[in-house]
Scaffold this motif. Structure first.
Motif, short mmCIF file in Angstrom:
data_model
loop_
_atom_site.label_atom_id
_atom_site.label_comp_id
_atom_site.label_asym_id
_atom_site.label_seq_id
_atom_site.Cartn_x
_atom_site.Cartn_y
_atom_site.Cartn_z
N GLU A 186 0.84 -1.20 0.00
CA GLU A 186 0.00 0.00 0.00
C GLU A 186 0.88 1.25 0.00
N GLY A 187 0.35 2.33 -0.56
CA GLY A 187 1.08 3.59 -0.54
C GLY A 187 0.19 4.73 -0.99
N LEU A 188 0.62 5.96 -0.69
CA LEU A 188 -0.13 7.15 -1.06
C LEU A 188 0.72 8.02 -1.98
N THR A 189 0.09 8.54 -3.02
CA THR A 189 0.79 9.45 -3.94
C THR A 189 0.11 10.81 -3.87
N PRO A 190 0.80 11.86 -3.38
CA PRO A 190 0.19 13.19 -3.36
C PRO A 190 0.45 13.92 -4.68
N GLU A 191 -0.17 15.08 -4.85
CA GLU A 191 0.17 15.93 -5.98
C GLU A 191 1.61 16.43 -5.80
N PRO A 192 2.40 16.62 -6.86
CA PRO A 192 1.97 16.58 -8.26
C PRO A 192 2.16 15.21 -8.92
N GLY A 193 2.21 14.14 -8.11
CA GLY A 193 2.55 12.83 -8.69
C GLY A 193 1.36 12.01 -9.18
N ILE A 194 0.13 12.50 -8.96
CA ILE A 194 -1.03 11.63 -9.22
C ILE A 194 -1.18 11.32 -10.71
N LYS A 231 -1.65 5.96 10.52
CA LYS A 231 -0.92 5.36 9.40
C LYS A 231 -0.52 6.38 8.33
N THR A 232 -1.29 7.48 8.22
CA THR A 232 -1.03 8.48 7.18
C THR A 232 0.06 9.44 7.63
N PRO A 233 1.12 9.64 6.83
CA PRO A 233 2.13 10.63 7.22
C PRO A 233 1.47 11.99 7.47
N VAL A 234 1.92 12.67 8.54
CA VAL A 234 1.27 13.90 8.98
C VAL A 234 1.14 14.90 7.84
N CYS A 281 4.94 6.14 -5.01
CA CYS A 281 4.25 6.58 -3.79
C CYS A 281 5.22 7.34 -2.89
N SER A 282 4.64 8.13 -2.00
CA SER A 282 5.45 8.86 -1.02
C SER A 282 6.17 7.83 -0.12
#
Ligand SMILES: Cc1cc2nc3c(=O)[nH]c(=O)nc-3n(C[C@H](O)[C@H](O)[C@H](O)COP(=O)(O)OP(=O)(O)OC[C@H]3O[C@@H](n4cnc5c(N)ncnc54)[C@H](O)[C@@H]3O)c2cc1C
Length: 465
Positions: free
Chosen positions: A216-224, A256-259, A291-292
């Motif tokens: 699992e991972g999260l991608t913020p802008e501007p990477g979406i 779980k989500t980076p601040v 992902c971040s």
């Protein structure tokens, strides 16, 4: 309608083995609630069946009185079809038996099962039935509409894994449908929803699997944008052991989500690999590289962990509204529309869900089951999720507005289980070239449209709405 529900009550009292629950009875308020809090109705009578003969009695009485009747398994119809105002609810929640034959890798599933009851029983034998991603969802509604989930690419849709249905039809007969008996009905029940009768038992195929790799991972802008372009091209060539789902949403305020990401628009990637762990590593690494870094994780999890990890994201009683469709290809301008939308999401729980089917689901021919759209692998589900009635208009308008912008690039077609209650005009689209065939089966088994609280296939010459 009140008179009709009294008539059904009188005819069932004394011979019905399950519960007869009427307004004012203790337990009525709990019994009438369904998952989508937007649909709060007050049925005149709720009958909780214990077995096949209870279902037959309920259908017979209801047909005789002509009362509006809803069928309920898990009560998760997004459209709210498993309840009705003043009518009858045939509730199957007391019919949750699962019988597993480990040698034959087969199971018999009763018509009121939740996905969790199936997973728990089948995992005891190290086996799985491919179903959906939230364990409190009802199995019957999900399977009859098609059934997509983590294992769709590996083992096919839920309905592809059904070998037999036992059902009670509108004239209260018990009918069996398999590849040898009542073949047209067998075809229609795999994707045609609750249009044909009350299914009391499914006979299904199982597959060996107890754990898998979850990344699992999260991608913020501007990477979406880059992530979506990569996903779109990557999935076309991906092995069937890989499933990669993406949710566009506001990052949740959880540990779980980076601040630095909390509350910001992100693309959440969830991937599973069902093959040998080492063989999957390069695929998972490729996806996670977008992902971040401090949001990424990869671990081997038990199947039951995977199947329950999203349960709390979709609680009972909140307000939900959905629209869905398929893409043959997710073009750049559709990605533009998605990026604009994620920046304006009106609720922190609302999600734009993207999945890629293909794999085993795409191996089944278009005319083999009533479920369609296997050639258009990108499935989009816009799911608004909020709590306050005062926010209804804003959330619904946001979904409709985004859907209308994306619609020109979509292929005709829709998955009936991801439709709302206001989309009856799209039902023929769900079956397109299969429409005449499904209408013929409906006209044969339910000529008076007794089973009409569903994404309704109207029989020829029906006078009901
Ligand atoms: C939280 C959540 C997660 C979901 N996840 C997925 C997913 O991962 N994959 C997916 O494919 N779908 C998913 N869905 C959509 C789901 O498939 C549908 O909402 C489905 O209708 C739920 O089935 P149910 O038995 O709970 O529905 P119910 O509301 O109980 O019934 C819905 C309709 O199904 C029919 N029906 C139910 N039981 C029977 C029966 N025994 N015989 C005949 N007809 C019957 C009736 O027409 C009824 O109106 C999800 C829905 C929710 C709310």
């Amino acid at each position: 309608m009140v008179e009709a529900s009294k008539e059904v009550y009188s005819s069932l009292r004394g011979r019905f083995k399950g519960d007869l629950v009427r307004p004012g009875d203790s337990g009525y308020e709990d019994a009438r609630a369904i998952w989508n809090g937007m649909v709060a109705r007050t049925p005149g009578l709720i009958v909780r069946c214990t077995d096949l003969s209870d279902v037959q009695s309920a259908v017979r009485s209801a047909s005789e009185t002509g009362i509006l009747t809803a069928i309920r398994c898990g009560g998760h119809s997004l459209a709210g079809f498993s309840t009705c105002e003043g009518g009858l609810v045939i509730d199957l929640s007391r019919m949750r038996q699962v019988t597993v034959d480990p040698e034959a890798r087969r199971a018999k599933i009763a018509g009121g099962c939740l996905l969790g009851s199936i997973d728990t029983a089948t995992q005891k034998a190290g086996l799985v039935f491919p179903s959906g991603v939230v364990s409190h969802t009802g199995a019957s509604g999900l399977i009859l509409g098609g059934g997509t989930g983590w294992l769709t690419r590996r083992f096919g849709l839920s309905c592809d894994n059904v070998e037999g249905f036992n059902l009670v039809t509108a004239d209260s007969s018990v009918v069996r449908a398999t590849s040898k008996e009542n073949q047209d009905l067998f075809w229609a029940l795999r994707g045609g929803g609750g249009n044909f009768g009350v299914v009391t038992e499914f006979e299904v195929k199982l597959h060996p699997l107890t754990s898998l790799v979850l990344a699992e991972g999260l991608t913020p802008e501007p990477g979406i944008r880059g992530l979506l372009e990569c996903w779109r091209d990557f999935m076309a060539e991906a092995p069937i052991d890989l499933k990669w789902n993406i949710d566009l949403r506001l990052a949740p305020h959880i540990r779980k989500t980076p601040v630095e990401l909390r509350g910001r628009p992100v693309a959440g990637s969830s991937l599973i690999w069902t093959g040998e762990a080492e063989a999957g590593r390069p695929y998972l690494q490729r996806a996670l590289s977008l992902c971040s870094p401090d949001s990424m994780s990869s671990r081997i999890v038990p199947f039951l962990t995977l199947q329950t990890m999203a349960d709390s994201d979709f609680p009972h009683g909140r307000r939900y509204y959905t629209k869905s469709g398929y893409f043959n290809y997710l073009d750049d301008s559709s990605i533009d529309r998605l990026l604009e939308a994620v920046a304006t999401i009106p609720s922190s729980e609302t999600q734009i869900e993207l999945a890629y089917l293909g794999g085993a689901a795409a191996q089944i021919g278009a005319d083999e089951t009533a479920f369609g759209d296997r050639r258009d692998p990108f499935i989009l589900n816009l799911l608004a999720n909020w709590s306050e009635p005062s926010a209804d208009a804003g959330n619904i308008a946001w979904i409709r507005g985004l859907f209308n912008k994306l619609r020109p690039a979509m292929k005709p077609g829709v998955y009936i289980n991801f439709m709302s209650g206001d989309e009856q005009d799209r039902v023929p689209e769900a079956y397109h070239e299969r429409w005449d065939r499904i209408v013929a089966v409906k006209s044969h088994y339910d000529p008076n449209n007794f089973f009409r609280l569903n994404q309704n296939v109207r029989p020829r010459h029906s006078r009901t709405n």
